[in-house]
Design an enzyme around this catalytic site. Structure first.
Site, short mmCIF file in Angstrom:
data_model
loop_
_atom_site.label_atom_id
_atom_site.label_comp_id
_atom_site.label_asym_id
_atom_site.label_seq_id
_atom_site.Cartn_x
_atom_site.Cartn_y
_atom_site.Cartn_z
N LYS A 168 6.11 5.58 -1.54
CA LYS A 168 6.66 6.00 -0.88
C LYS A 168 8.42 5.82 -1.14
O LYS A 168 9.20 6.76 -0.83
CB LYS A 168 6.56 5.57 0.71
CG LYS A 168 5.51 6.17 1.41
CD LYS A 168 5.47 5.88 2.92
CE LYS A 168 4.30 6.71 3.39
NZ LYS A 168 4.09 6.22 5.02
N HIS A 186 0.78 -1.05 0.01
CA HIS A 186 -0.04 -0.10 -0.04
C HIS A 186 0.68 1.30 0.01
O HIS A 186 0.24 2.04 -0.57
CB HIS A 186 -0.83 -0.01 1.07
CG HIS A 186 -0.38 0.21 2.31
ND1 HIS A 186 0.24 -0.64 3.16
CD2 HIS A 186 -0.36 1.75 3.10
CE1 HIS A 186 0.88 0.09 4.32
NE2 HIS A 186 0.25 1.28 4.36
N HIS A 241 -5.68 6.38 1.74
CA HIS A 241 -5.68 7.79 2.44
C HIS A 241 -6.99 8.53 2.09
O HIS A 241 -7.17 9.77 2.43
CB HIS A 241 -4.70 8.69 2.21
CG HIS A 241 -3.29 8.14 2.81
ND1 HIS A 241 -3.10 8.38 4.38
CD2 HIS A 241 -2.34 7.62 2.38
CE1 HIS A 241 -2.18 7.71 4.48
NE2 HIS A 241 -1.40 7.27 3.42
FE LIG Z 1 0.13 5.76 3.13
#
Ligand SMILES: [Fe+2]
Length: 319
Positions: A190, A186, A241
Site C-alpha cells: 500500500k 502484509h 486477498h
Molecule cells: Fe491487504
C-alpha cells in the site's frame, strides 16, 4: 489547560518503575478542563495507578504536540520494560501497541523496505510472546488495541490476531514470531498506492479498485529484494486477498494452494477491517462481524482456520 489539543492515552502505558517522558494530564468525568497529573520526569505511584485501573471516569491525556515524543520514549525504553518481570503483561501489550504505531509510522514514512523488515522483525518476536502470555486475557488485549483503521493500527492488530490464531493452531514460538512479522508487513504494497485512493471514503470505482488490487504484488516485489524477509512473510503479503474458492486476487488460486499462514492472515485481516472504525461507518461488533463472515466462509476462508478464530473470539475476546 484550555486551548491545548490533547489526545487520550491508556493508563497502562504508565509504570511505577519509570517516568513517562512527557507531561500527562488527567480529566475526571464531567470536568471541563484537564489538569497536570504527572510531569515528564515524574514517576506514578502504585496507589495512583491502582486508582486509575479501577476508575473508568478518569481519563488521561498528553498534549497532541508531544505525541511523537511520548511514543519515542516508549520505543526507546521498550526492551528494558519488556524484559522486566515486574511489568504486568497488559502494560507490556499497551506499550507495544503504541510502539508498533510509532515504528510503522516512522518506517513506512522513510519507505526503506530493508529497514521496515528489520524493525518489524523484533516487534514480531514481542507480539508472539504476548500472544502466548497466559496472564494477558483476550479481552484486555482488545481494550488495549486501537481500532481506528489507520494502516499502522490495522497492521499491528492483524499481527496480534494472526499470532493468536497461529498459537491456537499449534505453531511454535519461532514460527509465531515470523507470522506476527508477516502480519505487520502484509499491506506493505500500500506504500505504492496513492493516498487519495487508499483513504477514499465510500465505494471505489473500477479503476481505483484495480489500483488497490495491485498491493499484494507490490508488497511481494519489495520483499523479494530483502534478504531478511522469510518465505512465510512473502506468501502472507502476496496471498492474503486470495479466497478459498479461487475468486480472490492477485492470482485467483484457491484451497490448499494458498499457504496456511496466508489463510490465517486473510481471516485476521477481514475481521480487523470490519471491527474497526472507518470514516464512513462505525466499527461492527465481534458478533456481527463473525455472522457476516460466516455467510461467506466456504467461499472466502479456510473453514478450519475460521472455526478456530470463532472459538478464540467467543472464548477470549468477547462480543
Ligand atoms: Fe491487504
Amino acid at each position: 489547560m484550555l486551548g491545548i489539543p490533547l489526545i487520550p492515552i491508556s493508563h497502562l502505558t504508565l509504570s511505577s518503575l519509570f517516568p513517562v517522558g512527557t507531561d500527562v494530564y488527567l480529566r475526571p468525568k464531567g470536568a471541563k478542563e484537564a489538569m497536570l497529573f504527572l510531569a515528564a520526569d515524574q514517576i506514578a505511584t502504585e496507589e495512583a495507578l491502582e486508582l486509575l485501573a479501577v476508575s473508568k471516569d478518569i481519563k488521561l491525556f498528553i498534549s497532541q504536540t508531544e505525541c511523537q515524543k511520548f511514543q519515542k520514549h516508549l520505543r526507546d525504553n521498550f526492551d528494558l520494560w519488556f524484559e522486566n518481570d515486574a511489568v504486568p503483561a497488559k502494560n507490556k501489550a499497551a506499550m507495544l501497541s503504541e510502539v508498533i504505531r510509532n515504528v510503522l509510522s516512522d518506517e513506512f514514512t522513510r519507505n526503506d523496505t530493508n529497514s521496515i523488515v528489520d524493525a518489524t522483525k523484533q516487534l514480531g518476536v514481542h507480539i508472539a510472546r504476548l500472544a502466548t502470555e497466559k496472564s494477558l486475557t483476550g479481552a484486555e488485549l482488545c481494550q488495549i488495541l486501537h481500532h481506528d483503521y489507520g494502516t499502522f493500527t490495522h497492521s499491528g492488530n492483524v499481527a496480534f490476531y494472526c499470532s493468536l490464531l497461529a498459537a491456537e493452531l499449534g505453531y511454535a514460538n519461532e514460527e509465531l514470531a515470523e507470522i506476527a512479522t508477516g502480519g505487520l508487513l502484509h499491506d506493505l504494497g500500500k506504500l505504492d498506492i496513492d493516498e487519495r485512493v487508499l483513504n477514499k471514503p465510500g465505494k471505489l470505482d473500477e479503476f481505483e479498485f484495480r489500483i488497490i488490487k495491485e498491493h499484494p504484488l507490490g508488497g511481494f516485489r519489495r520483499l523479494t529484494k530483502v534478504n531478511e524477509a522469510t518465505r512465510i512473510q512473502l506468501l502472507m503479503t502476496y496471498q492474503h486477498h486470495e479466497r478459498i474458492d479461487g475468486k480472490g486476487y492477485p492470482v485467483g488460486i484457491g484451497g490448499d494452494e494458498i499457504h496456511i499462514a496466508s489463510r490465517i492472515c486473510s481471516v485476521a485481516d477481514v475481521f480487523e477491517a470490519m471491527t474497526s472504525n472507518r470514516p464512513y461507518r462505525g466499527a461492527l461488533s465481534h458478533k456481527q462481524t463473525l455472522e457476516i463472515m460466516t455467510e461467506s466462509v466456504t467461499q472466502a476462508f479456510d473453514k478450519e482456520v475460521f472455526e478456530c478464530w470463532k472459538t478464540i473470539v467467543s472464548s477470549r475476546l468477547g462480543n
